[in-house]
Design a protein around this motif. Structure first.
Motif, short mmCIF file in Angstrom:
data_model
loop_
_atom_site.label_atom_id
_atom_site.label_comp_id
_atom_site.label_asym_id
_atom_site.label_seq_id
_atom_site.Cartn_x
_atom_site.Cartn_y
_atom_site.Cartn_z
N THR A 114 83.97 -7.69 44.52
CA THR A 114 83.75 -8.98 43.87
C THR A 114 83.07 -8.81 42.51
OG1 THR A 114 81.74 -9.14 45.18
CG2 THR A 114 83.65 -10.34 45.99
N ASP A 115 82.73 -7.59 42.14
CA ASP A 115 82.17 -7.36 40.80
C ASP A 115 83.30 -6.89 39.87
OD1 ASP A 115 82.68 -4.82 41.61
OD2 ASP A 115 80.67 -4.03 41.23
N ASP A 116 82.96 -6.25 38.76
CA ASP A 116 84.04 -5.87 37.84
C ASP A 116 84.55 -4.43 38.06
OD1 ASP A 116 81.70 -4.84 36.99
OD2 ASP A 116 81.89 -5.42 34.88
N THR A 117 84.54 -4.01 39.33
CA THR A 117 85.06 -2.69 39.68
C THR A 117 86.50 -2.51 39.20
OG1 THR A 117 83.61 -2.48 41.59
CG2 THR A 117 85.63 -1.20 41.66
N LEU A 118 87.34 -3.54 39.46
CA LEU A 118 88.75 -3.41 39.10
C LEU A 118 88.91 -3.25 37.59
CD1 LEU A 118 91.68 -3.36 40.03
CD2 LEU A 118 91.75 -5.84 39.75
N ASP A 119 88.15 -4.03 36.83
CA ASP A 119 88.23 -3.92 35.36
C ASP A 119 87.84 -2.51 34.92
OD1 ASP A 119 88.92 -6.56 35.28
OD2 ASP A 119 86.85 -7.25 35.11
N SER A 120 86.74 -2.00 35.49
CA SER A 120 86.31 -0.64 35.13
C SER A 120 87.41 0.37 35.43
CB SER A 120 85.06 -0.21 35.90
OG SER A 120 84.11 -1.21 35.90
N LEU A 121 88.07 0.18 36.59
CA LEU A 121 89.13 1.11 36.97
C LEU A 121 90.32 1.01 36.00
CD1 LEU A 121 89.15 0.74 40.87
CD2 LEU A 121 88.41 2.72 39.55
N LEU A 122 90.66 -0.21 35.63
CA LEU A 122 91.80 -0.39 34.73
C LEU A 122 91.52 0.20 33.34
CD1 LEU A 122 92.92 -3.97 35.80
CD2 LEU A 122 94.19 -1.84 36.09
N VAL A 123 90.29 0.04 32.88
CA VAL A 123 89.92 0.65 31.60
C VAL A 123 90.04 2.17 31.71
CG1 VAL A 123 87.99 1.07 30.01
CG2 VAL A 123 88.42 -1.24 30.88
N ALA A 124 89.52 2.72 32.81
CA ALA A 124 89.60 4.18 33.01
C ALA A 124 91.05 4.63 33.06
CB ALA A 124 88.87 4.56 34.28
N GLN A 125 91.89 3.81 33.71
CA GLN A 125 93.31 4.18 33.84
C GLN A 125 94.00 4.19 32.47
OE1 GLN A 125 96.07 1.40 35.67
NE2 GLN A 125 96.74 3.04 37.05
N GLY A 126 93.54 3.29 31.57
CA GLY A 126 94.09 3.24 30.22
C GLY A 126 93.97 4.59 29.52
N GLU A 127 92.94 5.35 29.88
CA GLU A 127 92.71 6.64 29.22
C GLU A 127 93.16 7.81 30.07
OE1 GLU A 127 88.56 6.30 28.98
OE2 GLU A 127 88.64 4.62 27.58
N ASP A 128 93.53 7.55 31.29
CA ASP A 128 93.80 8.67 32.19
C ASP A 128 94.98 8.34 33.11
OD1 ASP A 128 93.76 10.78 33.95
OD2 ASP A 128 91.57 10.79 34.16
#
Ligand code: UDP
Ligand code: MG
Length: 343
Positions: free
Chosen positions: A78-92
């Motif tokens: 329910t926090d911004d875990t998914l956003d953090s993951l998507l940002v990380a995926q953008g680079e990796d």
């Protein structure tokens, strides 16, 4: 057999002294290039993801012979875990994200991750760095020597609270006395598994999944590396006392029907005692005549039997409930979205 897992070396041919006797036992050698899937369940872990990725890259980016993917399972955060993951995926490109439709719990999230993993070798690990990624190098050395499962065995439980330590000891003692197969003590979900092991796990149909038990049930050639489990690096634990108690109940009732069977023996014992007591009362009436007082013994017998019956019914209810849930054949989890980059 246990081996001490030391340091982070990126050499898959390590002739470490600790491993030599293993080498003599196992003659199987596997391909030097390994494709590795790291399966990481995450629930409200936005603080931990950055640290985790940095640690993983530090270990594996120096190892050209290990091709890895990161399968994150977002377990209804329910926090911004998914956003953090998507940002990380953008680079990796190596990051894949399985998003579940709600919080299904760690066991279900792990199942989702194992289902999605594509590697020859699969390692589930926590995102809070309590499962040190460098240990995986030692695990791979043992896998290459022919082991299918390499457990990470905790040398001690110093990083746990006293209550957690005591309840763990009690859980393993009771579980391993009544259930089959035995669970290795002080071993969590952190372990290396060969693809064949994961394929076996995927065949198990139950929807209530006590992963530690399922891991043990499938078997395969198993060894372990020792490690000291560090403290959580960021965020907070998701398992409180009540959750752990339910987890323990789940484990025991999933892998043992012993608690159902003891009632037969207890019933026989109590009936036998009641019969003896009945004989005693008859004898007393015959010898001493009618005896009016007797409320105390009556009340004791009544309440004792009442209690015993209630516990018995409770335990039967526990199993019946599980059978009921299982009979619905609901899926273990629902996937809302899969984020993968093909480019
Ligand atoms: N976790 C999860 N779903 C849950 C609870 C936990 O995916 O419902 C994940 C969590 O994000 C972490 C791992 O399971 O990556 C272990 O959780 P935690 O560190 O809280 O457990 P502990 O180490 O305290 O036993
Ligand atoms: Mg943890």
């Amino acid at each position: 057999m246990f081996h001490s897992g030391a340091g982070s070396r990126c050499t898959l041919n390590a002739q470490h002294a600790d491993y030599q006797n293993v080498q003599q036992e196992r003659s199987v050698t596997r391909h030097p290039v390994v494709s590795l899937s790291l399966v990481v369940p995450v629930f409200n872990e936005s603080e931990s993801i950055g640290l985790f990725l940095r640690a993983v890259r530090q270990v594996f980016d120096a190892c050209p012979s290990i091709k890895y993917e990161l399968v994150f399972v977002n377990d209804g955060s329910t926090d911004d875990t998914l956003d953090s993951l998507l940002v990380a995926q953008g680079e990796d490109l190596r990051i894949r994200i399985i998003e579940l439709s709600r919080n299904f719990g760690k066991e279900a999230a792990l199942s989702a991750g194992l289902e999605a993993a594509t590697g020859d070798v699969i390692v589930p690990l926590d995102v809070d760095l309590q499962d040190p990624p460098e240990l995986i190098l030692d695990m791979i050395v043992l896998w290459r020597q022919g082991f299918d499962v390499v457990l990470a065995h905790r040398q001690d439980r110093r990083s746990d609270s006293w209550a957690k330590r005591m309840s763990a000891i009690l859980f393993y003692r009771i579980h391993n006395r009544i259930a089959d197969p035995q669970l290795p003590e002080n071993v969590g979900d952190f372990r290396l598994m060969d693809r064949s092991v994961v394929e076996a796990l995927k065949q198990l149909p139950e929807s209530r999944r006590f992963m530690k038990g399922l891991f043990a049930w499938v078997g395969f050639r198993t060894t372990a590396v020792n490690y000291v489990r560090p403290e959580r690096q960021a965020g907070s634990s998701k398992f409180n006392g009540w959750a752990l108690w339910n987890f323990a109940l789940e484990g025991m009732t999933s892998f043992s029907t012993e608690p159902l069977r003891i009632w037969t023996y207890l019933g026989i014992f109590v009936s036998f005692m009641a019969f003896i007591y009945g004989l005693f009362i008859i004898a007393r009436v015959v010898v001493l005549g009618i005896d009016v007082p007797g409320y105390a013994s009556l009340m004791v017998a009544l309440s004792f039997l009442g209690g015993v019956q209630l516990i018995g019914i409770g335990i039967i209810g526990e199993y019946l409930g599980r059978t009921y849930i299982e009979s619905k054949r609901r899926p273990v989890y629902i996937v809302r979205n899969i984020f993968e980059r093909k480019d």
